[in-house]
Design a protein around this motif. Structure first.
Motif, PDB file in Angstrom:
ATOM      1  N   THR A   8      12.190 -22.726   6.821  1.00  0.00           N
ATOM      2  CA  THR A   8      12.581 -21.589   5.999  1.00  0.00           C
ATOM      3  C   THR A   8      13.946 -20.997   6.327  1.00  0.00           C
ATOM      4  O   THR A   8      14.609 -20.485   5.434  1.00  0.00           O
ATOM      5  CB  THR A   8      11.539 -20.461   6.112  1.00  0.00           C
ATOM      6  N   GLU A   9      14.367 -21.055   7.569  1.00  0.00           N
ATOM      7  CA  GLU A   9      15.614 -20.378   7.893  1.00  0.00           C
ATOM      8  C   GLU A   9      16.805 -21.194   7.411  1.00  0.00           C
ATOM      9  O   GLU A   9      16.856 -22.405   7.576  1.00  0.00           O
ATOM     10  CB  GLU A   9      15.720 -20.134   9.398  1.00  0.00           C
ATOM     11  N   ARG A  10      17.756 -20.535   6.842  1.00  0.00           N
ATOM     12  CA  ARG A  10      18.922 -21.223   6.308  1.00  0.00           C
ATOM     13  C   ARG A  10      19.696 -21.908   7.428  1.00  0.00           C
ATOM     14  O   ARG A  10      19.788 -21.396   8.548  1.00  0.00           O
ATOM     15  CB  ARG A  10      19.849 -20.243   5.587  1.00  0.00           C
ATOM     16  N   TRP A 101      18.375 -32.183   5.797  1.00  0.00           N
ATOM     17  CA  TRP A 101      18.737 -31.996   4.388  1.00  0.00           C
ATOM     18  C   TRP A 101      17.634 -32.525   3.476  1.00  0.00           C
ATOM     19  O   TRP A 101      17.328 -31.926   2.446  1.00  0.00           O
ATOM     20  CB  TRP A 101      20.057 -32.705   4.074  1.00  0.00           C
ATOM     21  N   ALA A 102      17.051 -33.641   3.838  1.00  0.00           N
ATOM     22  CA  ALA A 102      15.962 -34.207   3.036  1.00  0.00           C
ATOM     23  C   ALA A 102      14.784 -33.232   2.989  1.00  0.00           C
ATOM     24  O   ALA A 102      14.202 -32.990   1.930  1.00  0.00           O
ATOM     25  CB  ALA A 102      15.530 -35.552   3.605  1.00  0.00           C
ATOM     26  N   ASP A 103      14.450 -32.664   4.151  1.00  0.00           N
ATOM     27  CA  ASP A 103      13.385 -31.652   4.195  1.00  0.00           C
ATOM     28  C   ASP A 103      13.711 -30.493   3.279  1.00  0.00           C
ATOM     29  O   ASP A 103      12.858 -29.982   2.555  1.00  0.00           O
ATOM     30  CB  ASP A 103      13.240 -31.086   5.620  1.00  0.00           C
ATOM     31  N   TRP A 104      14.965 -30.105   3.350  1.00  0.00           N
ATOM     32  CA  TRP A 104      15.384 -28.945   2.568  1.00  0.00           C
ATOM     33  C   TRP A 104      15.285 -29.226   1.064  1.00  0.00           C
ATOM     34  O   TRP A 104      14.794 -28.405   0.296  1.00  0.00           O
ATOM     35  CB  TRP A 104      16.821 -28.573   2.956  1.00  0.00           C
ATOM     36  N   LEU A 105      15.719 -30.420   0.676  1.00  0.00           N
ATOM     37  CA  LEU A 105      15.667 -30.802  -0.747  1.00  0.00           C
ATOM     38  C   LEU A 105      14.242 -30.792  -1.283  1.00  0.00           C
ATOM     39  O   LEU A 105      13.994 -30.387  -2.414  1.00  0.00           O
ATOM     40  CB  LEU A 105      16.251 -32.202  -0.932  1.00  0.00           C
ATOM     41  N   ALA A 106      13.332 -31.268  -0.459  1.00  0.00           N
ATOM     42  CA  ALA A 106      11.942 -31.378  -0.914  1.00  0.00           C
ATOM     43  C   ALA A 106      11.175 -30.081  -0.685  1.00  0.00           C
ATOM     44  O   ALA A 106      10.146 -29.844  -1.320  1.00  0.00           O
ATOM     45  CB  ALA A 106      11.247 -32.516  -0.179  1.00  0.00           C
ATOM     46  N   GLY A 107      11.692 -29.252   0.213  1.00  0.00           N
ATOM     47  CA  GLY A 107      10.981 -28.026   0.559  1.00  0.00           C
ATOM     48  C   GLY A 107      11.560 -26.805  -0.112  1.00  0.00           C
ATOM     49  O   GLY A 107      11.273 -26.519  -1.278  1.00  0.00           O
ATOM     50  N   ASP A 108      12.403 -26.105   0.633  1.00  0.00           N
ATOM     51  CA  ASP A 108      12.995 -24.864   0.149  1.00  0.00           C
ATOM     52  C   ASP A 108      13.640 -24.989  -1.221  1.00  0.00           C
ATOM     53  O   ASP A 108      13.403 -24.181  -2.114  1.00  0.00           O
ATOM     54  CB  ASP A 108      14.083 -24.434   1.149  1.00  0.00           C
ATOM     55  N   ALA A 109      14.476 -25.997  -1.365  1.00  0.00           N
ATOM     56  CA  ALA A 109      15.252 -26.127  -2.595  1.00  0.00           C
ATOM     57  C   ALA A 109      14.373 -26.417  -3.798  1.00  0.00           C
ATOM     58  O   ALA A 109      14.770 -26.191  -4.935  1.00  0.00           O
ATOM     59  CB  ALA A 109      16.297 -27.224  -2.438  1.00  0.00           C
ATOM     60  N   ASP A 509       7.971 -36.423  -1.995  1.00  0.00           N
ATOM     61  CA  ASP A 509       8.342 -35.518  -0.903  1.00  0.00           C
ATOM     62  C   ASP A 509       9.333 -36.214   0.011  1.00  0.00           C
ATOM     63  O   ASP A 509       9.704 -37.368  -0.204  1.00  0.00           O
ATOM     64  CB  ASP A 509       7.097 -35.108  -0.130  1.00  0.00           C
ATOM     65  N   SER A 510       9.729 -35.514   1.048  1.00  0.00           N
ATOM     66  CA  SER A 510      10.789 -36.035   1.903  1.00  0.00           C
ATOM     67  C   SER A 510      10.326 -37.277   2.668  1.00  0.00           C
ATOM     68  O   SER A 510      11.136 -38.072   3.125  1.00  0.00           O
ATOM     69  CB  SER A 510      11.259 -34.965   2.873  1.00  0.00           C
ATOM     70  N   ALA A 511       9.019 -37.430   2.789  1.00  0.00           N
ATOM     71  CA  ALA A 511       8.523 -38.585   3.541  1.00  0.00           C
ATOM     72  C   ALA A 511       8.683 -39.889   2.760  1.00  0.00           C
ATOM     73  O   ALA A 511       8.918 -40.939   3.334  1.00  0.00           O
ATOM     74  CB  ALA A 511       7.057 -38.378   3.906  1.00  0.00           C
ATOM     75  N   THR A 512       8.552 -39.793   1.429  1.00  0.00           N
ATOM     76  CA  THR A 512       8.610 -41.023   0.644  1.00  0.00           C
ATOM     77  C   THR A 512       9.987 -41.320   0.080  1.00  0.00           C
ATOM     78  O   THR A 512      10.185 -42.325  -0.572  1.00  0.00           O
ATOM     79  CB  THR A 512       7.625 -40.963  -0.544  1.00  0.00           C
ATOM     80  N   CYS A 513      10.934 -40.414   0.293  1.00  0.00           N
ATOM     81  CA  CYS A 513      12.256 -40.707  -0.247  1.00  0.00           C
ATOM     82  C   CYS A 513      13.270 -40.939   0.857  1.00  0.00           C
ATOM     83  O   CYS A 513      13.091 -40.511   1.985  1.00  0.00           O
ATOM     84  CB  CYS A 513      12.707 -39.618  -1.225  1.00  0.00           C
ATOM     85  N   ALA A 514      14.326 -41.627   0.496  1.00  0.00           N
ATOM     86  CA  ALA A 514      15.370 -41.939   1.462  1.00  0.00           C
ATOM     87  C   ALA A 514      16.111 -40.676   1.874  1.00  0.00           C
ATOM     88  O   ALA A 514      16.069 -39.668   1.171  1.00  0.00           O
ATOM     89  CB  ALA A 514      16.347 -42.931   0.842  1.00  0.00           C
ATOM     90  N   GLN A 515      16.776 -40.748   3.008  1.00  0.00           N
ATOM     91  CA  GLN A 515      17.603 -39.614   3.406  1.00  0.00           C
ATOM     92  C   GLN A 515      18.907 -39.669   2.630  1.00  0.00           C
ATOM     93  O   GLN A 515      19.419 -40.744   2.340  1.00  0.00           O
ATOM     94  CB  GLN A 515      17.892 -39.685   4.904  1.00  0.00           C
ATOM     95  N   PRO A 516      19.450 -38.503   2.306  1.00  0.00           N
ATOM     96  CA  PRO A 516      20.712 -38.507   1.563  1.00  0.00           C
ATOM     97  C   PRO A 516      21.818 -39.185   2.367  1.00  0.00           C
ATOM     98  O   PRO A 516      21.946 -38.972   3.564  1.00  0.00           O
ATOM     99  CB  PRO A 516      21.014 -37.018   1.353  1.00  0.00           C
ATOM    100  N   GLY A 517      22.595 -40.002   1.681  1.00  0.00           N
ATOM    101  CA  GLY A 517      23.723 -40.658   2.323  1.00  0.00           C
ATOM    102  C   GLY A 517      25.006 -39.913   2.013  1.00  0.00           C
ATOM    103  O   GLY A 517      24.986 -38.845   1.417  1.00  0.00           O
TER     104      GLY A 517
END
Length: 604
Positions: A8-10, A101-109, A509-517
RNA sequence: GACUCUGUAGCUCAACUGGAUAGAGCACCUCACUACGGAUGAGGAGGUUGAGGGUUCGAAUCCUUCCAGGGUCGCCA
């Protein structure tokens, strides 16, 4: 750092805290974390976020480079989410682990309210805009005013404020009396219904007719040897208008009835225009209701010794302590001036909304002096604790031929301009041939969203403080930094997402997708800044910040789209990532446009 | 005259509020691609940030003096 914090924290906040911690551990410097400047790393350097080290040298007693090196090494060594750093001059560039960043994309964002503060988490604010006179139709200047006020309201809402949208309708005074006189004399009983005209245009036509007749009479008198100034006072039609105003103030039945009838026509016309503009109000104030309140307050102010009455009976306030001079509040004949009714309106509003923390007046910059004075007067009356009133001042919209003045007839009519925008949108959309599967109603809806969007965006992307140039022939484009370009990319994104959904390929979710390059990171960084953009735009009442952010984000997406197949990605995790980015992009851009008061079409 | 806002590429605008080599669009030139929606993307050219001086590690941004433009300056709204 526990998992919850991590979610949660930025990221910038974490970096600030971490910097402060090591600043303390290494150099013994006690610095609040929000004093540390963290910014996006410029794209020509490696890294994601940058700490500016120059201001820290005071505490480290080292050169900026050495300070950066020491902090960078400690920070990367002390966490699992910072994976690298470099120091260029005094800039410490930090590389954040891509998984974060991947967590953030799938979570907060991914949250529906990402970037949006909870409703009511900030104080109640009133925003005034539009506030027309009721003697003529709205023009280009009103469009900038309305779009600005409406957008600022939306931005403040997104920042958590409870917003009350209002306008003060200047429904009484010599201007409407002029239309009334002209209609009585020349109207021959015709009505908007009988001529098929829009009510505000109908009444505006009589205002122009009055002016024409007035000029003719003055010319005739001057011809007969009268000085111009005197002729302007003695022209019969001018005297008729003054009489009409006096009768109105005295409550003369016929005059009031005519006034109601003609204002009613104007309101019907305005109603249509506001609907076309896509703006609305929570509450309307009428000058005819507030000017007497203002007179009361002024008279009370004399009793309390705040204002002074002169020999001739006029009432004044002395603002010389505030760097202004004396201002008239009530004429010697007892009638009210502009200031008087504004005092009444303001006080009425604070009474109507006891929880009101702030009032924002969206009014052109030619009235800066007036509002400065008004706020000081309210303060004297006890209605302005520091900063309770704000004048959202904006520059004039100029035409190529020079500044537009309604009296000179050089105006761009609001209704005409919007209609023209819809036509252009229709022409371009029809050429593209993408709307064949929509019915007529749906097509109209698209033209409306695109045409109006282009106009709103054009007027909103410029810093309000600045005057702007509007060339009706050349200004509005549908390519480049425009709303249609942004809407177009939204539509492309949505089209892909619809396909993905149909094929059940949506990002999980972030587990099934690649990390951003590296290719994805610019888009990620731009998405990440949304909350900052909103709070800055809210703090500075500047929709331009939102507009330009929307454009930057879109340009980044458009470029990415061109270079990468989204549905046709090589691997499933890669495709999941791309779909997720596409989803985040469409959501973000839709929210951004909502704040500008612009709607997104699903096709165009 | 006083006060105030503005001045950035040929044009229209940006620049995270003092941060790295001032960025976009339009117009101009070159190129790419059957295109998951071409209202596309990549590149080139284009700048003494109105001018001078100052402040400091660092200025389009702050201070100062000029220049140019807009606005306002007691009974219009």
């Amino acid at each position: 750092m526990n998992l919850l914090e991590r979610m949660t924290e930025r990221i910038d906040t974490r970096i600030q805290k971490l910097t402060a911690r090591y600043l303390d551990e290494i150099f013994g410097a006690d610095l609040a974390s929000d004093e540390i400047s963290v910014q996006k790393t410029r794209k020509e350097f490696a890294g994601d976020r940058t700490v500016v080290c120059f201001p820290l040298t005071r505490h480290s007693k080292l050169a900026p480079e050495a300070t950066g090196e020491a902090l960078g090494a400690a920070m990367v060594g002390g966490t699992d989410w910072l994976v690298g750093f470099n120091v260029v001059k005094g800039f410490l560039n930090l590389e954040v682990e891509r998984g974060v960043w991947a967590d953030w994309l799938a979570g907060d964002a991914a949250k529906a309210d990402y970037g949006i503060a909870p409703a009511g988490s900030a104080p109640q604010i009133m925003v005034e805009y539009s506030s027309p006179n009721t003697n003529k139709p709205l023009h280009l200047g009103h469009l900038r005013n309305n779009f600005l006020g409406h957008s600022v309201s939306r931005i403040l809402e997104a920042a958590g404020h409870d917003v009350v949208k209002v306008q003060i309708i200047n429904d009484r005074g010599i201007h409407i009396c002029k239309s009334m006189v002209a209609w009585s004399v020349m109207g021959g009983g015709e009505t908007p219904q009988s001529t098929g005209e829009k009510g505000d245009h109908f009444v505006g036509r009589y205002y122009v007719a009055f002016d024409k007749a007035f000029r003719a009479e003055v010319a005739e008198l001057v011809e007969g040897g009268m000085p111009k100034e005197e002729a302007e006072k003695l022209a019969p039609i001018q005297i008729a208008a003054q009489d009409s105003l006096k009768r109105w103030e005295a409550g003369d039945k016929d005059t009031v009835a005519l006034w109601k009838k003609m204002n009613g026509w104007v309101y019907e016309g305005f109603e249509q225009t506001y609907k076309a503009m896509g703006v609305d109000f929570d509450k309307l104030y009428y000058e005819s209701d507030t000017y007497l309140v203002g007179r009361d307050k002024v008279l009370k102010g004399v009793e309390n010794g705040v204002f002074t009455r002169r020999q001739d009976g006029s009432i004044w306030v002395d603002l010389s302590d505030n760097g202004l001079d004396e201002k008239l509040l009530l004429r010697s004949n007892g009638t009210t001036v502009y200031m008087t009714q504004d005092i009444g309106t303001a006080i009425l509003r604070f009474e109507d909304y006891p929880a009101l923390d702030r009032q924002v007046y969206t009014v052109g910059n030619e009235q800066e002096y007036h509002f400065k004075a008004l706020f000081f007067v309210l303060k004297k009356l006890g209605f302005d604790a520091a900063g309770k009133n704000h004048h959202l001042s904006y520059g004039m919209v100029e035409l190529p031929e020079g500044k537009m003045k309604s009296r000179e007839g050089k105006v761009v009519d609001a209704d005409d301009l919007m209609a023209e925008m819809f036509d252009v949108a229709e022409r371009i959309a029809t050429e593209s041939g993408k709307l064949s599967e929509l019915d007529a109603q749906e097509r109209q809806d698209v033209f409306h969203k695109v045409g109006l969007g282009a106009l709103k965006y054009f007027l909103l992307k410029v810093d309000p403080a600045k005057g702007m140039l509007f060339d009706p022939k050349a200004s509005i484009d549908f390519i480049g930094n425009t709303a249609p370009f942004i809407q177009f990319n939204y539509v492309r994104g949505r089209s892909i997402l619809r396909k993905a959904e149909a094929e059940k390929l949506a990002a999980a979710d972030s587990a099934t997708c690649a990390q951003p390059g590296d290719d994805e990171m610019e888009l990620v960084h731009l998405l990440y800044t949304m909350p900052d953009v909103i709070s800055e735009a809210a703090a500075s009442y500047n929709p331009g910040l939102v507009a330009n952010w929307c454009y930057d984000l879109t340009k980044s997406f458009s470029s990415y789209y061109q270079e990468h197949q989204i549905l046709g990605a090589d691997t499933a995790p890669e495709r999941a990532l791309r779909l997720m980015l596409t989803a985040r992009f469409t959501e973000a851009i839709k929210k951004g446009f909502h704040m500008l008061g612009i709607e997104m079409p699903e096709r165009m």
